[in-house]
Design an enzyme around this catalytic site. Structure first.
Site, PDB file in Angstrom:
ATOM      1  N   SER A   1     -32.417  10.467  13.180  1.00  0.00           N
ATOM      2  CA  SER A   1     -31.419  10.690  14.224  1.00  0.00           C
ATOM      3  C   SER A   1     -31.761  11.885  15.113  1.00  0.00           C
ATOM      4  O   SER A   1     -31.239  12.003  16.203  1.00  0.00           O
ATOM      5  CB  SER A   1     -30.020  10.879  13.611  1.00  0.00           C
ATOM      6  OG  SER A   1     -29.984  12.050  12.845  1.00  0.00           O
TER       7      SER A   1
ATOM      8  N   LYS B   1     -26.809  17.269  13.888  1.00  0.00           N
ATOM      9  CA  LYS B   1     -26.741  16.840  15.292  1.00  0.00           C
ATOM     10  C   LYS B   1     -26.613  18.046  16.221  1.00  0.00           C
ATOM     11  O   LYS B   1     -26.210  19.125  15.798  1.00  0.00           O
ATOM     12  CB  LYS B   1     -25.494  15.958  15.508  1.00  0.00           C
ATOM     13  CG  LYS B   1     -25.500  14.616  14.789  1.00  0.00           C
ATOM     14  CD  LYS B   1     -26.387  13.615  15.470  1.00  0.00           C
ATOM     15  CE  LYS B   1     -26.232  12.227  14.866  1.00  0.00           C
ATOM     16  NZ  LYS B   1     -26.250  12.194  13.396  1.00  0.00           N
TER      17      LYS B   1
END
Lengths: 208, 208
Positions: free
Chosen positions: B126, B164
């Site tokens: 990710s 993230k």
DNA sequence: TTTTTATGTTCTCTTTATGTTCTCATTTTA
DNA sequence: TAAAATGAGAACATAAAGAGAACATAAAAA
């Protein structure tokens, strides 16, 4: 290889740190004087031990022209001991920007190999799609050959150093960047000298 | 292995903490001086006990070249002092996969902050466009707030943990992957609990 | 060429450094 | 009080280091 004695280490370190000061490869007599010793014979014992340890060698074969450090003796020696030498920055298309004073960086065993390694800092984005960014530190295993697909430090035409993927086939060597804005370079094998293989990488996210 | 006495432990800790300060593996006489002792013979008793306990060893066989910490002792020391806890793996969309037994990874000072840190291993892609790949180790500073644009470990709805980019604005929190195949997630501030900030990263290229 | 000098090598011997083993006194702990 | 731990210091064994002589040979000079 047996461990060095204290005096042997002292003498090696003296050589390492003062080698440039000798106009010519120093002879035993010159070293005796520099070290404040009176006997060539005594010094010879230590020098032999250092030669056995692979740290120094006679300057040219067995001739009587002094001794010198073996290639990368300093680096190898440091590598066995503690941290890895941080030798400079590598940017595609330029020689490695060597530091005047090499210093040492502690590196987790995880990121090294069991061979001698050193550390470079990356300049430029030529490997960014491999997750190697400008400013990253890379741990390089010192080695003069590579398997295809490895990321190598290569010296091109004895001048430019670069970090790239390598693909070798008979008669040509491809150095492949991980950056779609850049193109693969094709060289003759004799133009490319492999200086090491990427084995580890570190990045700091702190502002500097 | 018999228990150490108080003095033996003291001396071992002194060695452990000051070993680097000795230019060469210290001899009994040097240690005597450093410890403020007058008798080599007395010190020898303690040193022997530490050798029996496997904490230190003669530098080079039985030769007279000083003593050093055993590899085991160095590892243990590294684990307690200079290393960070490796607590588990983090994959987008799942809780952190905690390890039953936390162990410790030595991490260069370069890659940490001066606040408490820990290490996670990344699972998944990710963040791959930020150069953070599957299998990389990330060093996380433990902190419960972040500045916009930082890469954070965030716990969502008390359940999923993820790595993230973060963008916070009044009333909402964006968690932005670095992977164009994935989409930004939008949450209410109370859903997102920041667990730490990315400060360092490591990658090994060796096959495992 | 031949001779001389410089350099490395090998050897013995002596000195020094280092670790080891004691005894004994003192302090700490049970 | 008794036992254990600690420390001083002497005596010793041996590894490490150094001096210096003798020699072999490469390099330099005559």
């Amino acid at each position: 290889m047996t461990e060095l004695t204290r005096r042997q280490r002292q003498i090696f370190e003296f050589l390492r740190d003062n080698y440039e000061r000798f106009a010519y490869p120093p002879t035993l007599d010159e070293l005796c004087e520099s070290l404040g010793m009176a006997s060539r014979g005594s010094l010879h014992k230590h020098i032999s031990a250092l030669i056995d340890a692979g740290l120094i060698e006679p300057f040219s074969g067995s001739k009587q022209t002094g001794i010198r450090l073996t290639a990368q003796a300093q680096r190898d020696y440091a590598a066995c001991e503690h941290a890895l030498p941080y030798v400079g920055k590598i940017a595609a298309g330029k020689p490695i920007e060597a530091l005047a004073d090499v210093h040492y960086l502690p590196v987790p065993a995880l990121l090294k190999s069991d061979k001698p390694c050193y550390v470079l800092q990356v300049k430029g984005d030529s490997m960014k799609e491999a997750g190697i960014f400008d400013g990253d530190w890379v741990v390089i295993e010192q080695r003069d050959y590579a398997r295809n697909g490895e990321i190598v430090v290569a010296l091109i035409d004895n001048h430019e150093a670069t970090l790239k993927y390598i693909e070798q086939s008979p008669g040509k060597v491809l150095l492949i960047p991980a950056n779609s804005a850049m193109t693969t370079q094709i060289y003759a094998p004799e133009q490319v000298q492999i200086q090491g293989i990427l084995v580890g990488q570190m990045r700091s996210y702190r502002a500097h």
